[in-house]
Structures are given as structure tokens and as C-alpha cells.
Scaffold this motif. Structure first.
Motif, PDB file in Angstrom:
ATOM      1  N   GLY A  70       0.818  -1.208   0.000  1.00 19.32           N
ATOM      2  CA  GLY A  70       0.000   0.000   0.000  1.00 19.32           C
ATOM      3  C   GLY A  70       0.850   1.256   0.000  1.00 19.32           C
ATOM      4  O   GLY A  70       0.547   2.225  -0.699  1.00 19.32           O
ATOM      5  N   TYR A  71       1.939   1.237   0.758  1.00 16.06           N
ATOM      6  CA  TYR A  71       2.830   2.397   0.810  1.00 16.06           C
ATOM      7  C   TYR A  71       3.517   2.620  -0.535  1.00 16.06           C
ATOM      8  O   TYR A  71       3.705   3.758  -0.961  1.00 16.06           O
ATOM      9  CB  TYR A  71       3.862   2.248   1.927  1.00 16.06           C
ATOM     10  N   GLU A  72       3.865   1.533  -1.225  1.00 16.42           N
ATOM     11  CA  GLU A  72       4.446   1.677  -2.578  1.00 16.42           C
ATOM     12  C   GLU A  72       3.456   2.379  -3.508  1.00 16.42           C
ATOM     13  O   GLU A  72       3.827   3.294  -4.252  1.00 16.42           O
ATOM     14  CB  GLU A  72       4.778   0.297  -3.159  1.00 16.42           C
ATOM     15  N   ILE A  73       2.212   1.937  -3.456  1.00 15.50           N
ATOM     16  CA  ILE A  73       1.181   2.521  -4.316  1.00 15.50           C
ATOM     17  C   ILE A  73       0.951   3.986  -3.940  1.00 15.50           C
ATOM     18  O   ILE A  73       0.816   4.851  -4.810  1.00 15.50           O
ATOM     19  CB  ILE A  73      -0.130   1.716  -4.213  1.00 15.50           C
ATOM     20  N   GLY A  74       0.911   4.266  -2.642  1.00 16.78           N
ATOM     21  CA  GLY A  74       0.699   5.633  -2.186  1.00 16.78           C
ATOM     22  C   GLY A  74       1.777   6.583  -2.681  1.00 16.78           C
ATOM     23  O   GLY A  74       1.485   7.667  -3.195  1.00 16.78           O
ATOM     24  N   LYS A  75       3.026   6.160  -2.562  1.00 20.14           N
ATOM     25  CA  LYS A  75       4.126   7.013  -3.033  1.00 20.14           C
ATOM     26  C   LYS A  75       4.056   7.217  -4.546  1.00 20.14           C
ATOM     27  O   LYS A  75       4.260   8.319  -5.042  1.00 20.14           O
ATOM     28  CB  LYS A  75       5.473   6.417  -2.617  1.00 20.14           C
ATOM     29  N   LEU A  76       3.745   6.152  -5.269  1.00 17.34           N
ATOM     30  CA  LEU A  76       3.631   6.248  -6.724  1.00 17.34           C
ATOM     31  C   LEU A  76       2.501   7.201  -7.115  1.00 17.34           C
ATOM     32  O   LEU A  76       2.669   8.059  -7.989  1.00 17.34           O
ATOM     33  CB  LEU A  76       3.376   4.854  -7.305  1.00 17.34           C
ATOM     34  N   ALA A  77       1.350   7.074  -6.460  1.00 13.33           N
ATOM     35  CA  ALA A  77       0.204   7.929  -6.777  1.00 13.33           C
ATOM     36  C   ALA A  77       0.518   9.392  -6.466  1.00 13.33           C
ATOM     37  O   ALA A  77       0.165  10.290  -7.236  1.00 13.33           O
ATOM     38  CB  ALA A  77      -1.027   7.467  -5.994  1.00 13.33           C
ATOM     39  N   ARG A  78       1.209   9.627  -5.363  1.00 11.58           N
ATOM     40  CA  ARG A  78       1.556  11.009  -5.003  1.00 11.58           C
ATOM     41  C   ARG A  78       2.539  11.587  -6.024  1.00 11.58           C
ATOM     42  O   ARG A  78       2.425  12.744  -6.412  1.00 11.58           O
ATOM     43  CB  ARG A  78       2.126  11.062  -3.600  1.00 11.58           C
ATOM     44  N   GLU A  79       3.505  10.767  -6.470  1.00 11.35           N
ATOM     45  CA  GLU A  79       4.449  11.226  -7.492  1.00 11.35           C
ATOM     46  C   GLU A  79       3.731  11.596  -8.786  1.00 11.35           C
ATOM     47  O   GLU A  79       4.169  12.472  -9.520  1.00 11.35           O
ATOM     48  CB  GLU A  79       5.487  10.142  -7.777  1.00 11.35           C
ATOM     49  N   ARG A  80       2.598  10.927  -9.051  1.00 16.04           N
ATOM     50  CA  ARG A  80       1.827  11.208 -10.269  1.00 16.04           C
ATOM     51  C   ARG A  80       0.904  12.419 -10.073  1.00 16.04           C
ATOM     52  O   ARG A  80       0.172  12.787 -10.975  1.00 16.04           O
ATOM     53  CB  ARG A  80       1.026   9.975 -10.693  1.00 16.04           C
ATOM     54  N   GLY A  81       0.925  13.021  -8.885  1.00 11.38           N
ATOM     55  CA  GLY A  81       0.149  14.227  -8.633  1.00 11.38           C
ATOM     56  C   GLY A  81      -1.237  14.002  -8.062  1.00 11.38           C
ATOM     57  O   GLY A  81      -2.051  14.917  -8.011  1.00 11.38           O
ATOM     58  N   ALA A  82      -1.522  12.776  -7.623  1.00 10.95           N
ATOM     59  CA  ALA A  82      -2.831  12.464  -7.049  1.00 10.95           C
ATOM     60  C   ALA A  82      -2.838  12.731  -5.546  1.00 10.95           C
ATOM     61  O   ALA A  82      -1.785  12.730  -4.899  1.00 10.95           O
ATOM     62  CB  ALA A  82      -3.183  10.996  -7.312  1.00 10.95           C
ATOM     63  N   TYR A  83      -4.026  12.944  -5.023  1.00 10.59           N
ATOM     64  CA  TYR A  83      -4.218  13.006  -3.570  1.00 10.59           C
ATOM     65  C   TYR A  83      -4.286  11.573  -3.062  1.00 10.59           C
ATOM     66  O   TYR A  83      -4.988  10.742  -3.641  1.00 10.59           O
ATOM     67  CB  TYR A  83      -5.510  13.740  -3.215  1.00 10.59           C
ATOM     68  N   VAL A  84      -3.559  11.287  -1.988  1.00  9.47           N
ATOM     69  CA  VAL A  84      -3.482   9.935  -1.445  1.00  9.47           C
ATOM     70  C   VAL A  84      -4.146   9.908  -0.079  1.00  9.47           C
ATOM     71  O   VAL A  84      -3.778  10.684   0.816  1.00  9.47           O
ATOM     72  CB  VAL A  84      -2.010   9.469  -1.339  1.00  9.47           C
ATOM     73  N   ILE A  85      -5.127   9.016   0.061  1.00  7.57           N
ATOM     74  CA  ILE A  85      -5.877   8.886   1.307  1.00  7.57           C
ATOM     75  C   ILE A  85      -5.816   7.427   1.753  1.00  7.57           C
ATOM     76  O   ILE A  85      -6.260   6.539   1.024  1.00  7.57           O
ATOM     77  CB  ILE A  85      -7.349   9.304   1.117  1.00  7.57           C
ATOM     78  N   PHE A  86      -5.268   7.197   2.924  1.00  2.63           N
ATOM     79  CA  PHE A  86      -5.200   5.843   3.470  1.00  2.63           C
ATOM     80  C   PHE A  86      -6.317   5.613   4.476  1.00  2.63           C
ATOM     81  O   PHE A  86      -6.755   6.537   5.164  1.00  2.63           O
ATOM     82  CB  PHE A  86      -3.857   5.599   4.167  1.00  2.63           C
ATOM     83  N   GLY A  87      -6.741   4.372   4.567  1.00  2.00           N
ATOM     84  CA  GLY A  87      -7.706   3.934   5.564  1.00  2.00           C
ATOM     85  C   GLY A  87      -7.441   2.481   5.885  1.00  2.00           C
ATOM     86  O   GLY A  87      -6.475   1.894   5.392  1.00  2.00           O
ATOM     87  N   GLY A  88      -8.276   1.887   6.688  1.00  3.32           N
ATOM     88  CA  GLY A  88      -8.106   0.498   7.089  1.00  3.32           C
ATOM     89  C   GLY A  88      -7.541   0.406   8.497  1.00  3.32           C
ATOM     90  O   GLY A  88      -7.123   1.407   9.091  1.00  3.32           O
TER      91      GLY A  88
END
Length: 149
Positions: A70-88
Motif C-alpha cells: 500500500g505504501y508503494e502505491i501511495g508514493k507512486l500515486a503522489r508522485e503522479r500528482g494524485a491526492y493519497v488517502i489511506f484507511g483500514g
């Protein structure tokens, strides 16, 4: 702004192991003005990073076993300029970890049925808060899952 709901997994089995109900609940909690969320369950197929664009919102649900992916995906999404929201459950217990290691703009702690829409609206305004406390909500406030997706 597209909304992505991603269930991370390091292994794609091609068949569902456990249906991630949270994705369908948050899909229902996503205000209609955002359109239908894009659901990705990586136990079925890997995420396509090219689908994530600048300004999108990416919700990632983690438990301890899938937190690193999940952290890999979060960092990748943020690098692409997306807002990253975690839950769970893992992000609820360790919100700062999701911010520090996963590139989170925000963390929703507890039930997301109500807090998720607030987080999305704040992202739309460009002002996400670091933590949204969903807590435990009353059964009457549960959102019916969007199983049609």
C-alpha cells in the motif's frame, strides 16, 4: 477528478481470496459528483499506474499484511500528482506511518462511511486534512455497498 479505490496486494492470484467489502462501501460513500470510483483489487489483477492522473484521489485500504505494498502505491500515486488517502485497520492504528512511509495526504481513521466524503471534498478544494476521524458510526448511518461496481 477520478476516484480510485485500491486494495493492495503483492501477489495477484487471478481469483478473489476475500472480497474487499470496504471498496464497495466507500464507492457508495463517494458523492455522485465524483462519478463512479475505479476499483482495483490487486489480488485479482495488478494496478495500472497510468490510470492515475494529477488531481485524482486515491484511496488505499491497508491492514498490516499489505501495508508495505500500500505504501508503494501511495508514493507512486503522489508522485503522479494524485491526492493519497489511506484507511483500514493499520492506518487507523498508525496514521503517521501512512503519512511518512506511504505519501498520504490524509488518513481516515475508523469507519469511512461518513468521513470519506469529507476527505474527498477537501481534496477537491486542494485542502486535505492529515487525519479524518470516522470512529465507529451507528448502524443507521452505514452506507449500503455499491455491489453493482
Amino acid at each position: 477528478m477520478n476516484v480510485h479505490l485500491i486494495n493492495p496486494s503483492s501477489v495477484s492470484f487471478g481469483t478473489a481470496v476475500i472480497t474487499p467489502r470496504w471498496q464497495y462501501v466507500l464507492a457508495a460513500a463517494t458523492p455522485r459528483s465524483f462519478g463512479d470510483p475505479i476499483l482495483v483489487d490487486e489480488t485479482l489483477f495488478p494496478m495500472d499506474p497510468e490510470r492515475i492522473q494529477a488531481g485524482d484521489a486515491v484511496g488505499i485500504g491497508i491492514h498490516t499484511a499489505n501495508a508495505l505494498r500500500g505504501y508503494e502505491i501511495g508514493k507512486l500515486a503522489r508522485e503522479r500528482g494524485a491526492y493519497v488517502i489511506f484507511g483500514g485497520i493499520h492506518a487507523t492504528l498508525y496514521p503517521q506511518e501512512a503519512i511518512d512511509l506511504g505519501g498520504a495526504h490524509a488518513v481516515v481513521k475508523g469507519d469511512g462511511d461518513i468521513a470519506w466524503a469529507r476527505a474527498l471534498e477537501d481534496c477537491r478544494k486542494g485542502e486535505p486534512k492529515p487525519v479524518y476521524v470516522g470512529g465507529q458510526i451507528e448502524a443507521s448511518d452505514f452506507v449500503a455497498a455499491r455491489w453493482d461496481l
